[in-house]
Design a protein around this motif. Structure first.
Motif, PDB file in Angstrom:
ATOM      1  N   SER A  72       0.818  -1.223   0.000  1.00  0.00           N
ATOM      2  CA  SER A  72       0.000   0.000   0.000  1.00  0.00           C
ATOM      3  C   SER A  72       0.845   1.265   0.000  1.00  0.00           C
ATOM      4  O   SER A  72       0.322   2.362  -0.165  1.00  0.00           O
ATOM      5  N   GLY A  73       2.172   1.125   0.230  1.00  0.00           N
ATOM      6  CA  GLY A  73       3.041   2.292   0.097  1.00  0.00           C
ATOM      7  C   GLY A  73       3.902   2.664   1.289  1.00  0.00           C
ATOM      8  O   GLY A  73       4.588   3.686   1.258  1.00  0.00           O
ATOM      9  N   VAL A  74       3.903   1.841   2.357  1.00  0.00           N
ATOM     10  CA  VAL A  74       4.825   2.094   3.473  1.00  0.00           C
ATOM     11  C   VAL A  74       6.258   2.051   2.933  1.00  0.00           C
ATOM     12  O   VAL A  74       6.600   1.172   2.145  1.00  0.00           O
ATOM     13  N   ASN A  75       7.083   3.015   3.335  1.00  0.00           N
ATOM     14  CA  ASN A  75       8.433   3.155   2.755  1.00  0.00           C
ATOM     15  C   ASN A  75       9.527   2.397   3.514  1.00  0.00           C
ATOM     16  O   ASN A  75      10.558   2.049   2.957  1.00  0.00           O
ATOM     17  N   ILE A  76       9.301   2.205   4.811  1.00  0.00           N
ATOM     18  CA  ILE A  76      10.291   1.531   5.665  1.00  0.00           C
ATOM     19  C   ILE A  76       9.546   0.606   6.619  1.00  0.00           C
ATOM     20  O   ILE A  76       8.504   0.979   7.146  1.00  0.00           O
ATOM     21  N   VAL A  77      10.091  -0.584   6.835  1.00  0.00           N
ATOM     22  CA  VAL A  77       9.536  -1.481   7.853  1.00  0.00           C
ATOM     23  C   VAL A  77      10.640  -1.847   8.843  1.00  0.00           C
ATOM     24  O   VAL A  77      11.719  -2.284   8.441  1.00  0.00           O
ATOM     25  N   GLN A  78      10.323  -1.631  10.120  1.00  0.00           N
ATOM     26  CA  GLN A  78      11.236  -2.082  11.176  1.00  0.00           C
ATOM     27  C   GLN A  78      10.625  -3.314  11.845  1.00  0.00           C
ATOM     28  O   GLN A  78       9.501  -3.273  12.341  1.00  0.00           O
ATOM     29  N   LEU A  79      11.377  -4.409  11.812  1.00  0.00           N
ATOM     30  CA  LEU A  79      10.944  -5.630  12.497  1.00  0.00           C
ATOM     31  C   LEU A  79      11.326  -5.482  13.965  1.00  0.00           C
ATOM     32  O   LEU A  79      12.493  -5.583  14.340  1.00  0.00           O
ATOM     33  N   ARG A  80      10.294  -5.209  14.791  1.00  0.00           N
ATOM     34  CA  ARG A  80      10.528  -5.000  16.225  1.00  0.00           C
ATOM     35  C   ARG A  80       9.638  -5.974  16.982  1.00  0.00           C
ATOM     36  O   ARG A  80       8.436  -5.773  17.116  1.00  0.00           O
ATOM     37  N   GLU A  81      10.239  -7.042  17.451  1.00  0.00           N
ATOM     38  CA  GLU A  81       9.481  -8.103  18.117  1.00  0.00           C
ATOM     39  C   GLU A  81      10.154  -8.421  19.451  1.00  0.00           C
ATOM     40  O   GLU A  81      10.970  -9.319  19.554  1.00  0.00           O
ATOM     41  N   LYS A  82       9.790  -7.663  20.473  1.00  0.00           N
ATOM     42  CA  LYS A  82      10.464  -7.749  21.774  1.00  0.00           C
ATOM     43  C   LYS A  82      10.208  -9.078  22.494  1.00  0.00           C
ATOM     44  O   LYS A  82      10.997  -9.496  23.320  1.00  0.00           O
ATOM     45  N   THR A  83       9.067  -9.714  22.191  1.00  0.00           N
ATOM     46  CA  THR A  83       8.702 -10.917  22.953  1.00  0.00           C
ATOM     47  C   THR A  83       9.011 -12.216  22.201  1.00  0.00           C
ATOM     48  O   THR A  83       8.746 -13.301  22.698  1.00  0.00           O
ATOM     49  N   LYS A  84       9.585 -12.090  21.006  1.00  0.00           N
ATOM     50  CA  LYS A  84       9.812 -13.289  20.183  1.00  0.00           C
ATOM     51  C   LYS A  84      11.274 -13.738  20.233  1.00  0.00           C
ATOM     52  O   LYS A  84      12.187 -12.914  20.281  1.00  0.00           O
ATOM     53  N   PRO A  85      11.507 -15.070  20.182  1.00  0.00           N
ATOM     54  CA  PRO A  85      12.887 -15.571  20.136  1.00  0.00           C
ATOM     55  C   PRO A  85      13.541 -15.278  18.787  1.00  0.00           C
ATOM     56  O   PRO A  85      12.850 -15.021  17.798  1.00  0.00           O
ATOM     57  N   ALA A  86      14.863 -15.353  18.765  1.00  0.00           N
ATOM     58  CA  ALA A  86      15.632 -15.023  17.557  1.00  0.00           C
ATOM     59  C   ALA A  86      15.191 -15.854  16.346  1.00  0.00           C
ATOM     60  O   ALA A  86      15.081 -15.335  15.237  1.00  0.00           O
ATOM     61  N   ALA A  87      14.906 -17.142  16.565  1.00  0.00           N
ATOM     62  CA  ALA A  87      14.515 -18.013  15.431  1.00  0.00           C
ATOM     63  C   ALA A  87      13.242 -17.504  14.763  1.00  0.00           C
ATOM     64  O   ALA A  87      13.119 -17.522  13.538  1.00  0.00           O
ATOM     65  N   LYS A  88      12.295 -17.024  15.575  1.00  0.00           N
ATOM     66  CA  LYS A  88      11.032 -16.511  15.038  1.00  0.00           C
ATOM     67  C   LYS A  88      11.261 -15.181  14.311  1.00  0.00           C
ATOM     68  O   LYS A  88      10.668 -14.933  13.255  1.00  0.00           O
ATOM     69  N   ILE A  89      12.128 -14.339  14.856  1.00  0.00           N
ATOM     70  CA  ILE A  89      12.442 -13.057  14.207  1.00  0.00           C
ATOM     71  C   ILE A  89      13.078 -13.312  12.833  1.00  0.00           C
ATOM     72  O   ILE A  89      12.751 -12.642  11.856  1.00  0.00           O
ATOM     73  N   ILE A  90      13.949 -14.303  12.762  1.00  0.00           N
ATOM     74  CA  ILE A  90      14.581 -14.651  11.476  1.00  0.00           C
ATOM     75  C   ILE A  90      13.520 -15.145  10.491  1.00  0.00           C
ATOM     76  O   ILE A  90      13.516 -14.760   9.319  1.00  0.00           O
ATOM     77  N   GLU A  91      12.613 -15.973  10.986  1.00  0.00           N
ATOM     78  CA  GLU A  91      11.532 -16.498  10.139  1.00  0.00           C
ATOM     79  C   GLU A  91      10.693 -15.341   9.557  1.00  0.00           C
ATOM     80  O   GLU A  91      10.436 -15.286   8.351  1.00  0.00           O
ATOM     81  N   TYR A  92      10.278 -14.418  10.425  1.00  0.00           N
ATOM     82  CA  TYR A  92       9.529 -13.243   9.965  1.00  0.00           C
ATOM     83  C   TYR A  92      10.377 -12.402   9.011  1.00  0.00           C
ATOM     84  O   TYR A  92       9.914 -11.934   7.981  1.00  0.00           O
ATOM     85  N   GLY A  93      11.613 -12.209   9.406  1.00  0.00           N
ATOM     86  CA  GLY A  93      12.506 -11.319   8.665  1.00  0.00           C
ATOM     87  C   GLY A  93      12.752 -11.759   7.237  1.00  0.00           C
ATOM     88  O   GLY A  93      12.832 -10.934   6.326  1.00  0.00           O
ATOM     89  N   ARG A  94      12.838 -13.057   7.020  1.00  0.00           N
ATOM     90  CA  ARG A  94      13.074 -13.571   5.657  1.00  0.00           C
ATOM     91  C   ARG A  94      11.906 -13.209   4.738  1.00  0.00           C
ATOM     92  O   ARG A  94      12.104 -12.846   3.585  1.00  0.00           O
ATOM     93  N   VAL A  95      10.710 -13.312   5.265  1.00  0.00           N
ATOM     94  CA  VAL A  95       9.514 -12.974   4.467  1.00  0.00           C
ATOM     95  C   VAL A  95       9.478 -11.468   4.199  1.00  0.00           C
ATOM     96  O   VAL A  95       9.277 -11.024   3.066  1.00  0.00           O
ATOM     97  N   ILE A  96       9.700 -10.688   5.254  1.00  0.00           N
ATOM     98  CA  ILE A  96       9.613  -9.220   5.126  1.00  0.00           C
ATOM     99  C   ILE A  96      10.729  -8.688   4.232  1.00  0.00           C
ATOM    100  O   ILE A  96      10.513  -7.782   3.425  1.00  0.00           O
ATOM    101  N   ARG A  97      11.909  -9.275   4.333  1.00  0.00           N
ATOM    102  CA  ARG A  97      13.026  -8.852   3.466  1.00  0.00           C
ATOM    103  C   ARG A  97      12.658  -9.005   1.998  1.00  0.00           C
ATOM    104  O   ARG A  97      12.927  -8.130   1.175  1.00  0.00           O
TER     105      ARG A  97
END
Length: 204
Positions: free
Chosen positions: A30-55
Motif C-alpha cells: 500500500s506504500g509504506v516506505n520503511i519497515v522495522q521488524l521489532r518483536e520484543k517478545t519473540k525468540p531469535a529463530a522466530k524473528i529470522i523467520e519473519y525477517g526472511r519474508v519481510i526482506r
C-alpha cells in the motif's frame, strides 16, 4: 530522505504468523516506505523467520528493511539497517560491525540524545514518544516541544513516533514533522490500504 512513512511491527495481538505477515505485506504494498521488524517478545529463530519474508517483500516493493536492536540478525537477514535504543550498543560500535553502507537509526527522547546521535553518525533518529503510548509503557511522552526543537535543529532525517494516528497526524505535521513512524495505527487498522494512503497523502 524521501521515505516518509515508517512501519514498526508488533505481532503480539494476532492469531497466527500468517495473519501478522499478511498485514505487514499489505502495508508495504500500500506504500509504506520503511519497515522495522521489532518483536520484543519473540525468540531469535522466530524473528529470522519473519525477517526472511519481510526482506523479500520490501525488496520487491522498494521499501527499506530495518531490524530492531539486533545487529547480528540484521546481518543474517541482509537488512538495510538496524534501529537502536538508548540502552543498546552505541552507534560507533554498531558502525564498526556493520560498515558504512548499512543504515543506523536510533530512538531519541530529548535534545541531548539527538545531538549525540547526529555527532556519532546516525543516519536518522526517532523523535518521541510524541504522545504517551502503550507500546512504550514506561516511557513518558517527549511531547510536541521536543518535536518542534528537532524540526529546527536536526539536520538528518527524523521520524516522529508515539501514538501517531488519524487523530494526531495533523498536529504532528503542523509542529514540524515531515516523516512519521507508526505501530498500532497501521498494524491494527481495519483497512490498512486506506490508512496508509491517508498517511501518505498528509505527509506528501
Amino acid at each position: 530522505k524521501d521515505k516518509k512513512l515508517y512501519l514498526v511491527t508488533n505481532s503480539d495481538n494476532f492469531n497466527s504468523d500468517e495473519e501478522f505477515l499478511d498485514r505487514v505485506a499489505l502495508a508495504i504494498k500500500s506504500g509504506v516506505n520503511i519497515v522495522q521488524l521489532r518483536e520484543k517478545t519473540k525468540p531469535a529463530a522466530k524473528i529470522i523467520e519473519y525477517g526472511r519474508v519481510i526482506r523479500q517483500i520490501t525488496s520487491e516493493y522498494g521499501a527499506l528493511f530495518i531490524v530492531n536492536d539486533r545487529i547480528d540478525l540484521a546481518q543474517i537477514l541482509n537488512a538495510d539497517g538496524v534501529h537502536l535504543g538508548q540502552d543498546d550498543i552505541d552507534i560507533k560500535s554498531a558502525r564498526k560491525i556493520l560498515g558504512e553502507k548499512m543504515i543506523i537509526g536510533i530512538s531519541t527522547h530529548k535534545e541531548q540524545d539527538a545531538l549525540e546521535a547526529v555527532q556519532n553518525g546516525a543516519d536518522y533518529i526517532g523523535v518521541g514518544p510524541v504522545y504517551k503510548t502503550p507500546t512504550k509503557p514506561k516511557r513518558e511522552a517527549a511531547g510536541l516541544e521536543y518535536l518542534r526543537w528537532a524540526a529546527q535543529n536536526v539536520n538528518i532525517p527524523f521520524y516522529a513516533i508515539g501514538a501517531i494516528d488519524s487523530n494526531t497526524i495533523d498536529e504532528v505535521i503542523s509542529n514540524g514533522a515531515k516523516r512519521v513512524a507508526v505501530v498500532r495505527a497501521i498494524m491494527n487498522s481495519q483497512n490498512i490500504e486506506k490508512t496508509v494512503k491517508e498517511f501518505l497523502e498528509k505527509l506528501n
